[in-house]
Design an enzyme around this catalytic site. Structure first.
Site, PDB file in Angstrom:
ATOM      1  N   SER A 166       4.849   0.214  32.454  1.00 19.15           N
ATOM      2  CA  SER A 166       3.369   0.615  32.108  1.00 19.15           C
ATOM      3  C   SER A 166       3.304   1.713  31.314  1.00 19.15           C
ATOM      4  CB  SER A 166       2.949   1.084  33.772  1.00 19.15           C
ATOM      5  OG  SER A 166       2.184   2.184  33.786  1.00 19.15           O
ATOM      6  N   TYR A 179       4.358   6.399  40.936  1.00 15.53           N
ATOM      7  CA  TYR A 179       4.228   5.022  40.436  1.00 15.53           C
ATOM      8  C   TYR A 179       4.741   5.537  38.949  1.00 15.53           C
ATOM      9  CZ  TYR A 179       2.042   1.149  38.074  1.00 15.53           C
ATOM     10  OH  TYR A 179       1.646  -0.055  37.417  1.00 15.53           O
TER      11      TYR A 179
HETATM   12  P1  NAD Z   1      -1.519  -7.417  41.755  1.00 18.35           P
HETATM   13  O1  NAD Z   1      -1.657  -6.459  42.698  1.00 18.35           O
HETATM   14  O2  NAD Z   1      -2.755  -8.209  41.118  1.00 18.35           O
HETATM   15  O3  NAD Z   1      -0.366  -8.312  41.915  1.00 18.35           O
HETATM   16  C1  NAD Z   1       0.675  -7.915  42.551  1.00 18.35           C
HETATM   17  C2  NAD Z   1       1.299  -9.245  43.084  1.00 18.35           C
HETATM   18  O4  NAD Z   1       2.452  -8.472  43.818  1.00 18.35           O
HETATM   19  C3  NAD Z   1       0.564  -9.652  44.189  1.00 18.35           C
HETATM   20  O5  NAD Z   1       0.242 -10.929  44.444  1.00 18.35           O
HETATM   21  C4  NAD Z   1       1.198  -9.226  45.642  1.00 18.35           C
HETATM   22  O6  NAD Z   1       1.067  -9.997  46.553  1.00 18.35           O
HETATM   23  C5  NAD Z   1       2.689  -9.247  45.096  1.00 18.35           C
HETATM   24  N1  NAD Z   1       3.392  -8.401  45.989  1.00 18.35           N
HETATM   25  C6  NAD Z   1       3.253  -7.047  46.332  1.00 18.35           C
HETATM   26  N2  NAD Z   1       4.282  -6.741  47.107  1.00 18.35           N
HETATM   27  C7  NAD Z   1       5.178  -7.516  47.016  1.00 18.35           C
HETATM   28  C8  NAD Z   1       6.694  -7.866  47.774  1.00 18.35           C
HETATM   29  N3  NAD Z   1       7.012  -6.938  48.286  1.00 18.35           N
HETATM   30  N4  NAD Z   1       7.167  -9.053  47.219  1.00 18.35           N
HETATM   31  C9  NAD Z   1       6.749  -9.762  46.493  1.00 18.35           C
HETATM   32  N5  NAD Z   1       5.409  -9.606  46.149  1.00 18.35           N
HETATM   33  C10 NAD Z   1       4.777  -8.901  46.326  1.00 18.35           C
HETATM   34  O7  NAD Z   1      -1.007  -6.320  40.626  1.00 18.35           O
HETATM   35  P2  NAD Z   1      -1.170  -6.626  39.045  1.00 18.35           P
HETATM   36  O8  NAD Z   1      -2.351  -5.697  38.397  1.00 18.35           O
HETATM   37  O9  NAD Z   1      -1.352  -7.894  38.671  1.00 18.35           O
HETATM   38  O10 NAD Z   1       0.320  -5.861  38.479  1.00 18.35           O
HETATM   39  C11 NAD Z   1       1.385  -6.622  37.991  1.00 18.35           C
HETATM   40  C12 NAD Z   1       2.541  -5.857  37.661  1.00 18.35           C
HETATM   41  O11 NAD Z   1       1.875  -5.095  36.619  1.00 18.35           O
HETATM   42  C13 NAD Z   1       2.932  -4.646  38.405  1.00 18.35           C
HETATM   43  O12 NAD Z   1       4.127  -4.361  38.178  1.00 18.35           O
HETATM   44  C14 NAD Z   1       1.940  -3.423  37.918  1.00 18.35           C
HETATM   45  O13 NAD Z   1       2.546  -2.361  38.311  1.00 18.35           O
HETATM   46  C15 NAD Z   1       2.040  -3.777  36.452  1.00 18.35           C
HETATM   47  N6  NAD Z   1       0.954  -2.941  35.648  1.00 18.35           N
HETATM   48  C16 NAD Z   1      -0.375  -3.126  35.974  1.00 18.35           C
HETATM   49  C17 NAD Z   1      -1.304  -2.692  35.199  1.00 18.35           C
HETATM   50  C18 NAD Z   1      -2.907  -2.670  35.367  1.00 18.35           C
HETATM   51  O14 NAD Z   1      -3.497  -2.050  34.506  1.00 18.35           O
HETATM   52  N7  NAD Z   1      -3.022  -3.439  36.405  1.00 18.35           N
HETATM   53  C19 NAD Z   1      -0.871  -1.872  33.946  1.00 18.35           C
HETATM   54  C20 NAD Z   1       0.398  -1.536  33.863  1.00 18.35           C
HETATM   55  C21 NAD Z   1       1.481  -2.263  34.582  1.00 18.35           C
END
Ligand code: NAD
Length: 283
Positions: A166, A179
């Site tokens: 991130s 985070y």
């Molecule tokens: P999201 O919440 O849409 O998806 C996360 C998924 O992980 C969900 O389907 C959830 O059910 C699953 N999950 C949660 N806990 C879990 C566990 N213990 N075991 C297995 N699965 C589990 O999130 P997203 O925004 O798609 O993020 C995906 C990745 O990208 C994450 O690592 C997040 O930190 C990273 N990220 C997101 C952003 C953003 O702007 N959204 C930016 C940088 C990084």
């Protein structure tokens, strides 16, 4: 010379944790588009099955949903057995599960004089439980699946791990210390593991997405009442040279590049996909 393509990925078996989420499911579409066999390993099996079914139908691809908790080794081992039985040995792992929690988020960005008598909105009011949860999900939730899902790669002396970092990993954003620290640990771990596994044929890289509006940050970047940007959301846009949030599909190119043999001499790097955010000094 043959045209450069992602052909080598055709038929490869990829596990993506958190693959039912917003960014993960867009990555699944990219994997399906080049003919990979995909296991969406997610704690939410119902949504994983639904996403798998929809994308499989759209791309005529082999995609399964598998129940897995990235914080529980036994659940990951069970998931691996199911994936091996249904799709074969695992070639590639994307560690996509992760996220933040309101419990590990301060209400104020900076502590001011007035907060000293009311520290509950600051660092001093953070709940350790929330801190532990966020750190575990992002760090241990990458470590454990990597231990379990790279076993077949070790046997084959070939494989790829892609972690999701991130913008917080480079410079922490205000309000979200757990985070930020956890994502910084992902960059460090990506480098460490890349070195550790370099001689046994497994590459380890990461992508650092910039800002995408998803479930985990919606409460921070959008104003619930107006539906427009919150002051924080507006600040993000102002600090992104391209002047916008990313779309989940913006991650697809970097994902396929790092998974494919096209990047076969690349290991231990983190690629920002951020509209220029990390390059901008703010002025
Ligand atoms: P999201 O919440 O849409 O998806 C996360 C998924 O992980 C969900 O389907 C959830 O059910 C699953 N999950 C949660 N806990 C879990 C566990 N213990 N075991 C297995 N699965 C589990 O999130 P997203 O925004 O798609 O993020 C995906 C990745 O990208 C994450 O690592 C997040 O930190 C990273 N990220 C997101 C952003 C953003 O702007 N959204 C930016 C940088 C990084």
């Amino acid at each position: 010379m043959k045209p450069i393509s992602f052909e080598d990925l055709n038929g490869k078996v990829c596990v993506i944790t958190g693959g039912a989420g917003v960014l993960g499911s867009s990555m699944v579409k990219a994997l399906a588009s080049v003919g990979m066999k995909i296991a969406i390993a997610d704690i939410n099996k119902e949504v994983a099955d639904q996403v798998a079914g929809e994308i499989a139908a759209e791309y005529n691809a082999q995609i399964i949903g598998v129940a897995a908790n990235v914080l529980d080794k036994e659940s990951l081992e069970n998931a691996k057995a199911e994936i091996n039985e249904k799709l074969g040995p695992i070639d590639i792992l994307i560690n996509g599960a992760g996220g933040n929690s309101p419990l590990a988020t301060t209400k104020v960005e900076q502590m001011e004089e007035k907060d000293i008598d009311h520290p509950e909105d600051t660092f001093y009011g953070l709940q350790l439980e929330g801190f532990d949860k966020v750190f575990a999900l992002n760090f241990k939730g990458t470590l454990l699946p990597t231990m379990v899902f790279t076993q077949d790669m070790l046997k084959n002396r070939k494989g790829v791990v892609l972690n999701i970092s991130s913008m917080n990993s480079y410079k922490p954003l205000t309000k979200i210390p757990a985070y930020s620290a956890a994502k910084a640990s992902i960059n460090n771990f990506t480098e460490w593991l890349a070195v550790h596994l370099a001689k046994v044929g497994i590459r380890v890289n990461a992508i650092a997405p910039g800002f995408f509006i998803t479930n985990q940050n919606r409460f921070l970047v959008l104003d619930e009442k107006t539906g427009g940007f919150s002051p924080r959301g507006q600040k993000i846009v102002n600090n992104t040279p391209m002047g916008k949030f990313g779309e989940p599909d913006d991650l697809q190119g970097a994902t396929l590049f790092l998974l494919s043999d096209i990047s076969s001499f690349i290991t231990g790097i983190v690629i920002p996909v951020d509209g220029g955010y990390s390059a901008f000094g703010g002025v």
